[in-house]
Design a protein around this motif. Structure first.
Motif, short mmCIF file in Angstrom:
data_model
loop_
_atom_site.label_atom_id
_atom_site.label_comp_id
_atom_site.label_asym_id
_atom_site.label_seq_id
_atom_site.Cartn_x
_atom_site.Cartn_y
_atom_site.Cartn_z
N ASN A 1 17.55 52.16 -19.54
CA ASN A 1 18.71 51.24 -19.51
C ASN A 1 19.49 51.25 -18.47
O ASN A 1 20.47 52.56 -18.25
CB ASN A 1 18.81 50.79 -20.93
N VAL A 2 20.64 50.12 -18.32
CA VAL A 2 21.94 50.24 -17.64
C VAL A 2 22.86 50.78 -18.10
O VAL A 2 23.36 52.22 -17.43
CB VAL A 2 22.29 48.24 -17.41
N ILE A 3 23.31 50.48 -19.51
CA ILE A 3 23.90 51.29 -20.65
C ILE A 3 23.29 51.29 -22.02
O ILE A 3 22.93 50.20 -22.45
CB ILE A 3 25.10 50.68 -20.29
N ASN A 4 23.87 52.29 -22.86
CA ASN A 4 23.36 52.24 -24.04
C ASN A 4 24.38 52.26 -25.07
O ASN A 4 25.34 53.43 -24.18
CB ASN A 4 22.15 53.87 -24.56
N ARG B 1 16.45 48.05 -19.41
CA ARG B 1 17.00 46.62 -20.11
C ARG B 1 18.80 46.78 -19.59
O ARG B 1 19.09 47.82 -18.73
CB ARG B 1 16.82 47.31 -21.81
N GLY B 2 19.39 45.56 -20.01
CA GLY B 2 20.80 45.62 -19.54
C GLY B 2 21.71 46.42 -20.01
O GLY B 2 21.66 48.05 -20.13
N VAL B 3 21.78 45.91 -21.77
CA VAL B 3 22.41 46.60 -22.63
C VAL B 3 21.98 46.60 -23.70
O VAL B 3 20.98 45.71 -24.62
CB VAL B 3 23.76 45.62 -22.88
N ARG B 4 21.85 48.04 -23.92
CA ARG B 4 20.99 48.35 -25.25
C ARG B 4 21.86 48.98 -26.54
O ARG B 4 21.87 50.03 -26.29
CB ARG B 4 19.95 48.92 -25.17
#
Length: 455
Positions: free
Chosen positions: A92-95, A113-116
């Protein structure tokens, strides 16, 4: 212990020492800064592209009085946080996990995913004016098992091309879990623009998907355009509280599906749904609460549904329990049925709905529907569904305790004889924002209706 020692001790325990950071393209330790923020810290990220190492996890624990804020620099193009690689096997881009924090004015791209949100419980978090684009899959998600996400806000944000890097289900927003294995509650998704996810495959491929057991979620003033699945889909709230779907616009949303879909525990008001492939609004038996096992607690009120390519404007599947209210809606479907039901509707509360198209349902009383033609609107061909001055919609609504007190534009409704459909007639021309393929009222910074919602 000396007096001075006591002062130093008290200050150490109770004083929150916040720090302000500025990050720009030459800040080599920007990931370390973001990974070590404390309550009250504020980070401003300047325009540029910031590539993550791959897996990138932030834990942000602010307090109600001292939240953590990560923001793009004002009056600059949004900074971009970017995953290092693309494709189905990317991170993911960022968690992000924690509580009492805000992320605003930042773009996210690539990655899986983008933001999780997660994997730990996350609450009291605001995401404002973010842009998620060209991801492999779902843009914004909160779906780690056993979590209960609370007080999450996503607003004024744009999401697009969620299947740019691989063929996936590619929802704009996916929150909660299958079979109530996790849930979201008391949260808000407002004034977002989800669009152009047409390559999505499998799953619901929805714009905004709220999974079973989630409750007290408000989805309002959003726009979906060219979305394969439903613009909005909410499942069964497990009788914990209603989910509210209000003031949204769905244009070519449900290009292979339904425009807005619910199972149980939902209030659907003031929405405009245009040209879905299947039903404009659908009550579908899907992931019911196992302890009850029938649809219930549904209000569909003051919506305007215009055309369906291959189904009805309103589809009611397996509505056997009569705890459903359908009133003051426009179901204009031309050659398709305006209303279709798989079960007899005798006993359901169905009043004063304007229809164009056949009715493929039994049990609707004579006061349940009345017929209209295209001159009911100012200019349907130009997607102007505001009532014409001579429209049969004006003063034709019924006032029950299920009444929506404001319309799609945020204008007060008559509490005696409201106008049928998403708009309340007040002037010759539409006093609100036009229907366009963009944010509601044309931009992420536009002023949009804010009014009390009633279930």
């Amino acid at each position: 212990m000396s007096f001075l020692t006591v002062i130093i001790f008290c200050a150490t325990i109770f004083c929150v020492q916040s720090v302000t950071y500025n990050i720009n393209s030459s800040t080599t330790n920007w990931q370390t800064i973001l990974s070590n923020l404390k309550a009250g810290d504020i980070v401003t990220i300047h325009h540029g592209t910031y590539v993550t190492p791959g897996f990138f996890q932030l834990t942000l624990n602010g307090t109600l009085n001292n939240p953590i804020i990560i923001q793009g620099a004002p009056n600059e193009t949004r900074p971009i946080i970017q995953g290092p690689v693309a494709g189905a096997n990317a991170q993911n881009v960022i968690n992000i996990q924690g509580s009492n924090f805000m992320v605003k004015g930042i773009a996210f791209t690539k990655g899986s995913r983008g933001v999780r949100l997660g994997p730990a419980v996350t609450s009291n978090a605001i995401f404002d004016n973010i842009y998620i684009f060209n991801t492999t899959g779902t843009a914004f998600s909160a779906n780690d098992n056993a979590n209960e996400y609370a007080n999450i806000t996503l607003q004024n944000s744009e999401i697009t091309n969620t299947n740019a890097l691989a063929a996936t289900t590619s929802e704009c927003v996916y929150v909660g879990c299958v079979s109530d294995e996790c849930r979201i509650r008391d949260s808000l998704f407002q004034h977002n623009y989800c669009h152009d996810t047409l390559g999505s495959v499998g799953g619901s491929r929805a714009g905004f998907q709220i999974k079973p057991g989630s409750y007290n979620v408000i989805i309002r003033n959003n726009v979906c355009y060219n979305v394969v699945g439903p613009c909005i889909i909410v499942y069964d709230g497990y009788d914990r509280g209603r989910n509210l779907i209000d003031g949204n616009l769905a244009v070519n949303a449900g290009t292979a599906d339904i425009g807005i879909q619910c199972t149980s525990g939902a209030t659907i008001t003031n929405n405009i749904v245009i040209n879905s492939n299947l039903a404009g609004i659908g009550v579908i038996v899907n992931s019911l609460y196992p302890n009850v096992s029938y649809t219930r607690n549904i209000t569909i009120n003051q919506n305007t549904v215009y055309m369906s390519q291959a189904d009805a404007c309103l589809r009611l599947n397996s509505v056997t329990n009569k705890n459903i209210t359908i009133l003051n809606n426009v179901f204009y479907c031309g050659n398709q049925p305006s209303i279709k039901a798989s079960n007899d509707l005798t006993g359901a509360r169905i009043y004063n709905n304007a229809t164009n198209g056949s009715i493929s349902a039994t049990g609707i009383s004579s006061c349940g529907t009345f017929a209209i033609s295209s001159n009911a609107f100012l200019n349907a061909a130009a997607t102007n569904f505001y009532p014409a001055s001579s429209s049969l919609l004006i003063n034709k609504g019924v006032n029950l305790r299920y009444q929506a007190f404001y319309d799609y534009n945020g204008m007060p409704r008559s509490i005696v004889t409201p106008t049928v459909g998403a708009y309340e007639y007040s002037t010759t021309n539409n006093p609100g924002c036009p229907v366009i393929n963009n944010f509601k009222c044309a931009s992420s910074t536009a002023s949009v209706p804010q009014y009390p919602l009633t279930p």
